[in-house]
Design an enzyme around this catalytic site. Structure first.
Site: not given
Ligand code: XMP
Length: 505
Positions: A54, A82, A168, A170, A225, A361
């Site tokens: 965060g 965070y 991170h 991820e 998209d 994407k």
């Protein structure tokens, strides 16, 4: 059925991405707000909990906290960034400002045997984005990994099954991220219950339900998209869809016709509207990027209204990263309003349906291929809804659009020629709002500057500038300055995202 993993969102741009990484490992995951109570968590019976990062500092006023009883439910918890700091703080540890802020790549060294870090190398590349660090750990916690600026980059309390990572896992730049998630899921004893079912079928059925017999309009931007959303719509309700390509005058060279030709075999009859004069006039004098986006959003809607009489629904190709960058999560700070979300006027007068709103994407590309879209279009670099207008820094005029479109066409030709197009996530030219002095044909010149932006990414949430060969850049620069009388200087953008964004506006 409740998801096996709950991702508690503290306003990270990556909370949704965390859930996606978990789903990539065939385990269901839901994102929930940080206000969730321990009772509610207990009712949902997750096998594991992940605390997201965060933007706040935990001691800052208004910083999101959490119901600390969640840590005592006996459910394994993994805190990230965070979340890592907050958990340390709530379990008797301390958090302080780091001596140095860390943005970008760092090397993680394993310092102790760990369930969470099992199977990863002794040294691994990880991606950091933080100012604070965990100073001291609470009782029973041990540090298991460190980086140069962060002694407690990873910690764990094996008895309580609590784990933290300052970095991170991820984001794809953390090369061992997927291994760390796998380890955590093993600790949580999850089952592989989530299959990437036929997303196309699911999306078509959902879209048909949402349209419920109503007429809908979709604007094609030339990017993958909006194309994918349009093809889904055509499959869901062919008779109800009008697909409009608005030629704003800020499109890539030859784009309108190219899109029309490519869509015809997919059952989509694209209606091209020449709105160039309206857009050139509407953007006169506008310099501020947000104002520009909003003006474009407004004009798009006006054009839609005029050309889609009777449509009750507006279909948009908004994907997950677009939403989050428009401030889509509770605590995330607003970065840009993308024209297809934040830039829309309050009252569009039509219901908005976004069939790709939860996808990234790469998932959209997989979906497009499943729908039978041609390879060249699926692998086409992303193109922003507001088009070249956000690649013309300062006032977006017809004359400046022609300059950036030509430079961009040269760059694209050269990327294809050098076989670099597919390696690069997104490559384009921007026109800077300044002139610079040069010397051409023995005479002083004072002309425009073109910037080249080439990035590598997997989901546009983060990106690295592409380290392409100098010879390639030299060739592009030489062609642009030789073939375009208006340009005497070409620069290369060597900034990652963050701190920059991919587009310049
Ligand atoms: P940024 O510049 O925010 O871009 O790093 C991330 C990705 O989103 C695209 N982009 C947009 N797409 N409307 C869109 O549909 C917009 O206003 C917009 N702005 C940026 C950008 O090209 C990149 O792929």
């Amino acid at each position: 059925m409740h998801a096996q993993i709950l991702v508690i969102d503290f306003g990270s741009q990556f909370a949704h991405l965390i859930s996606r990484r978990v789903r990539d490992l065939a385990v269901s995951a839901d994102v929930v707000p940080s206000t969730i109570a321990a009772d509610e968590v207990a009712t949902r019976k997750p096998r594991g909990i992940i605390l997201s990062g965060g933007p706040a500092s935990i001691y800052e006023e208004g910083a999101p906290g959490m119901d600390e009883n969640i840590l005592d439910l006996g459910i394994p918890v993994l805190g990230l960034c965070y979340g890592h700091q907050l958990m340390a703080h709530l379990t008797g540890g301390s958090v302080r400002a780091g001596d140095k802020r860390e943005y970008g790549l760092a090397t993680l060294r394993k310092t102790k045997d760990s369930q969470l870090l099992k199977g990863i190398g002794e040294q691994e590349q990880v991606w950091m984005n933080h100012g604070d660090i965990v100073g001291q750990l609470g009782q029973g916690f041990v540090a298991t990994g460190a980086t140069q600026n962060c002694g407690n980059a990873c910690y764990e309390h094996q008895g309580r099954n609590l784990y933290g990572c300052q970095f991170h896992p991820e984001v794809t730049h953390t090369l061992c991220g997927s291994m760390i998630f796998s380890n955590f899921l093993r600790i949580c004893k999850t089952e592989q219950d989530f299959g990437m079912k036929n997303i196309a079928e699911q999306a078509i059925a959902e879209l048909a339900g949402k349209l419920n017999g109503r007429k809908a309009v979709i604007g094609l931007s030339g990017g993958v998209d909006s194309m994918t959303a349009a093809v889904l719509a055509a499959k869901a309700a062919p008779e109800q869809i009008t697909a409009i390509f608005v030629d704003t005058g800020f499109m890539r060279e030859g784009e309108a016709q190219e899109v029309r030709d490519a869509m015809a075999p997919l059952g989509l009859d694209v209606h091209i509207v020449d709105a160039r004069t309206r857009f050139y006039q509407g953007l006169k004098g506008i310099i501020d990027p947000e104002e520009k986006r909003k003006a474009i959003g407004r004009m798009f809607i006006e054009v839609f209204r005029e050309h889609a009489k009777g449509a009750r629904v507006l279909i948009q190709g908004t994907i997950y990263p677009d939403r989050i960058e428009s401030g889509g999560s509770a605590h995330a700070s607003k970065i840009k309003s993308h024209h297809n979300v934040g830039g829309l006027p309050e009252n569009v007068g039509m219901d908005i349906v976004e069939p790709l709103r939860e996808l990234y994407k790469d998932e959209v590309r997989r979906l497009a291929l499943q729908l039978g879209c041609p390879d060249e279009l699926v692998w086409r670099h992303p193109f922003p809804g507001p088009g070249l207008a956000v690649r013309i820094l300062g006032e977006a005029t017809e004359e400046r659009a022609a300059i950036v479109a030509r430079a961009n066409a040269i760059l694209e030709e050269e990327m294809h020629g050098a076989d670099l197009y597919k390696d690069i996530w997104q490559g384009f030219c921007v026109l800077l709002p300044i002139s610079s002095v040069g010397v051409q044909g023995d005479a002083r010149s004072y002309k425009q500057v073109i910037g080249i932006r080439l990035v590598k990414s997997t989901d546009a949430m983060t990106a690295e500038f592409a380290k392409v060969p100098w010879d390639f850049l030299e060739q592009v620069s030489t062609r642009i300055t030789n073939e375009m009388t208006q340009v005497n200087r070409v620069v290369y953008d060597i900034t990652h995202k963050p701190p920059a964004t991919i587009e310049w506006e």
